[in-house]
Design an enzyme around this catalytic site. Structure first.
Site, mmCIF file in Angstrom:
data_model
loop_
_atom_site.group_PDB
_atom_site.id
_atom_site.type_symbol
_atom_site.label_atom_id
_atom_site.label_comp_id
_atom_site.label_asym_id
_atom_site.label_seq_id
_atom_site.Cartn_x
_atom_site.Cartn_y
_atom_site.Cartn_z
ATOM 1 N N ARG A 95 0.827 -1.214 0.000
ATOM 2 C CA ARG A 95 0.000 0.000 0.000
ATOM 3 C C ARG A 95 0.861 1.263 0.000
ATOM 4 N NH1 ARG A 95 -5.089 -1.894 3.826
ATOM 5 N NH2 ARG A 95 -6.196 -2.863 2.107
ATOM 6 N N LYS A 122 -20.495 -15.602 1.152
ATOM 7 C CA LYS A 122 -21.911 -15.267 1.327
ATOM 8 C C LYS A 122 -22.572 -14.629 0.117
ATOM 9 C CE LYS A 122 -21.948 -14.666 6.320
ATOM 10 N NZ LYS A 122 -22.084 -13.673 7.377
ATOM 11 N N GLY A 157 -9.508 -9.586 -1.082
ATOM 12 C CA GLY A 157 -8.249 -10.058 -0.488
ATOM 13 C C GLY A 157 -7.779 -11.418 -0.957
ATOM 14 N N GLY A 162 -13.761 -3.499 0.279
ATOM 15 C CA GLY A 162 -15.129 -2.998 0.415
ATOM 16 C C GLY A 162 -15.455 -1.927 -0.604
#
Length: 399
Positions: free
Chosen positions: A39, A202, A355, A378
């Site tokens: 990052r 999910k 990820g 996200g």
């Protein structure tokens, strides 16, 4: 939101100006040492551009979850050290427990053109995550221009991502520009066919994404734990596989919607199943309508790998988010590896997010074969859902 129409650092004059840059330096630490600095590296092009163009650069970021109080183990000191190494120029950390204190003000006022400093962890202030104006104003008071380059937090309306933009001209850095160019173009005007591959545990996490992509893609591939809810909707017995019972009806409806829209909807036709949820469990391969009681699906099987790879082969654009199985266990990583291989060899414009997918691609050494690896989990999901990301919406539009 026309994310593609936002001003970037190349659209403004930064020479001699104090520029506050929101980066994503939320790096993993072990005993105070950075274990992965991807990052930090991703932020360098923006920082170097500002330095070369004579800006006085004030960097800020969050790190971990200090929950609104000063906690030394969440200090950005290791980041300042790593930046100093990469930039070949000292990056001083303003050591203020309240982030914008006397040290930060004095240091900002002493900056020469091309200098760089770093503020302490913005989440040391409880106002940060509540987007309270007093902290936004304090941050803005240090600078004359705001640059957001933290795509990983662009879906959060915090002081350092959106609040500051109320008080300063606001533009994006190269990292956010790259994210919105790749993902925005893939959704608005993709090279066809557009193949979307969604994995993970999910269905509920991905409903918005699936719904949005059904209007845009030509083929939708579903793998991972969420595939078993779709199998259940088809009436298959799924043994002890992961199931979101309350989503079965939804899953069935999505498959009907896909058919009505002419979208090819692929789910696994065979699975590698295990007796227990552990890495060395007894395993076997069975067809999707033959998962025995007491067994659970933990990866896609070889026939599914072929089916998915064939669909990926002819793609013009690929969006991939989420693993095909329990990819952190070698015994059940085969499906995710097969998909990574197919995407790498496709020659398509490929965008990888999430990820586990990113970890697999990196581990296999395929990073340079992907057009774009998203830095925000996200944020990239919400972007794919078609949601407006506050950190991008707050930026100034091009004239």
């Amino acid at each position: 939101m026309d994310a593609l129409n936002k001003k970037t650092i190349e659209d403004i004059d930064v020479a001699g100006k104090k520029v506050l840059v929101r980066c994503d330096f939320n790096v993993p630490l072990l005993d105070g040492s950075i274990t992965n600095d991807k990052r930090i590296v991703a932020a360098l092009p923006t920082i170097k551009y500002l330095m070369e163009h004579g800006a006085k650069v004030i960097l800020c970021s969050h790190l971990g979850r200090p929950k609104g109080e000063y906690r030394p183990e969440f200090s950005l000191a290791p980041v300042a050290e790593r930046l100093t190494e990469y930039l070949g120029k000292e990056v001083k950390l303003a050591e203020d427990e309240n982030v914008v204190g006397d040290n930060a003000r004095a240091m900002a006022n002493a900056l020469e053109d091309g200098d760089v400093m770093l503020l302490e962890n913005v989440r040391f202030r409880k106002e940060e995550t509540k987007n309270e104006p007093n902290f936004s104003r304090a941050l803005a008071s240090l600078a004359e221009i705001f640059v957001n380059d933290a795509f990983g937090t662009a879906h959060r309306a915090h002081c350092s991502t959106t609040g500051v933009a109320d008080y300063l001209p606001a533009v994006c850095g190269f990292l956010i520009q790259k994210e919105i160019t790749f993902m925005g173009s893939a959704l608005a005007d993709p090279k066809r066919p557009l193949v979307a591959i969604l994995g993970g545990a999910k269905v509920s996490d991905k409903i918005g994404v699936i719904t949005n992509l059904l209007d845009k893609c030509d083929t939708l591939i579903i793998g991972g734990g969420m595939a078993y809810t779709f199998m259940k909707a088809l009436g298959h017995s799924i043994g002890d596989s992961l199931l979101e019972a309350e989503q079965v009806e939804n899953a069935g409806q999505m498959m009907k919607d896909a058919e009505a829209k002419g979208v090819k909807f692929l789910i696994p036709i065979d699975n590698k199943v295990g007796k227990e949820y552990k890495s060395d469990t007894e395993a076997m391969v069975v067809n999707s309508d033959e998962i025995p009681e007491g067994w659970m699906g933990l990866d896609i099987g070889p026939e599914s790998q072929k089916l998915f790879a064939d669909a990926i082969k002819g793609a013009g654009t690929i969006i991939w988010n989420g693993p095909m199985g329990v990819s952190e266990w070698d015994a059940f990583a085969g499906g995710t590896i097969a998909v990574a291989n197919a995407v790498a060899e496709s020659g398509a414009i490929s965008i990888v997010g999430g990820g586990d997918s990113v970890a697999t691609v990196t581990k296999l050494g395929f990073s340079d074969k992907m057009s774009h690896i998203s830095t925000g989990g996200g944020a990239s999901l919400e972007f794919l859902e078609g949601k407006e990301l506050p950190g991008i919406a707050a930026l100034n539009d091009k004239d």
